[in-house]
Design an enzyme around this catalytic site. Sequence first.
Site, mmCIF file in Angstrom:
data_model
loop_
_atom_site.group_PDB
_atom_site.id
_atom_site.type_symbol
_atom_site.label_atom_id
_atom_site.label_comp_id
_atom_site.label_asym_id
_atom_site.label_seq_id
_atom_site.Cartn_x
_atom_site.Cartn_y
_atom_site.Cartn_z
ATOM 1 N N HIS A 132 0.824 -1.206 0.000
ATOM 2 C CA HIS A 132 0.000 0.000 0.000
ATOM 3 C C HIS A 132 0.860 1.259 0.000
ATOM 4 O O HIS A 132 1.905 1.320 0.649
ATOM 5 C CB HIS A 132 -0.935 0.017 1.200
ATOM 6 C CG HIS A 132 -2.093 -0.927 1.061
ATOM 7 N ND1 HIS A 132 -2.949 -0.888 -0.018
ATOM 8 C CD2 HIS A 132 -2.531 -1.945 1.864
ATOM 9 C CE1 HIS A 132 -3.864 -1.838 0.125
ATOM 10 N NE2 HIS A 132 -3.635 -2.488 1.250
ATOM 11 N N CYS A 189 -0.213 1.683 -5.441
ATOM 12 C CA CYS A 189 -1.161 2.615 -6.047
ATOM 13 C C CYS A 189 -0.498 3.983 -6.241
ATOM 14 O O CYS A 189 0.402 4.369 -5.501
ATOM 15 C CB CYS A 189 -2.403 2.756 -5.175
ATOM 16 S SG CYS A 189 -3.337 1.222 -4.977
#
Length: 219
Positions: A132, A189
């Site tokens: 993440h 991301c």
Amino acid sequence: MKRRPGMVLAVRLIFVLSLSVLVYSVVQVVKAPLEARQALKDWDKKREEASARPPGAEEHPLPADMMAEYPGQTTTPSYVEGEIIGKIFFPSLNKKAAILEGTESPQLKKGAGHSIGSAAIGTSGNSVLAGHRDTVFRRLGELRAKDRIELETANGRFVYEVTGSTIVDAKERGAIQASREATLTLITCYPFSYVGSAPDRYLLSATLISRDSPEEKSE
């Protein structure tokens, strides 16, 4: 000389309009900074809410179909999904994290996830790790070519060297390519500071430059 009622009315009207313009200008001068400060507060609050969300609440770092097939890959990892299989360390960032098998939410809450089906760490092929952007891979964008990445597993200690990075659309199929060489791909991301589900993915590539395995020591 007496003033005409119409002239008096006109003078009064002009005075009232001038006063209204003056008052409006003063209000705007005072109001503008207040609104600007409030806008900053609203943005800070929005950022805090985004940072406070559970890692699994954002879009998956490794969408389906982003990895190309791995035809002819001879090295099959013998990991069990969900287990901790090693550690990753970024010397230039002074940051380390656990590596777990699998890239689902339970694994990514604890560290970087090794993509099932990609090469075992330190072996020929493309080893893919997802993480993440607001936790383990928060500073991934700071790494530059030649920076080193150290990984440790039960099979030994492996050092990779960063070769480059690229940004792709989250829906791009086959963006992560197979490799005959021992390579490493880290994916997260992007943009890193984006609020909400990020539309893109950041891919960092590295190549294996050294290994220190138990098998080599015993020879």
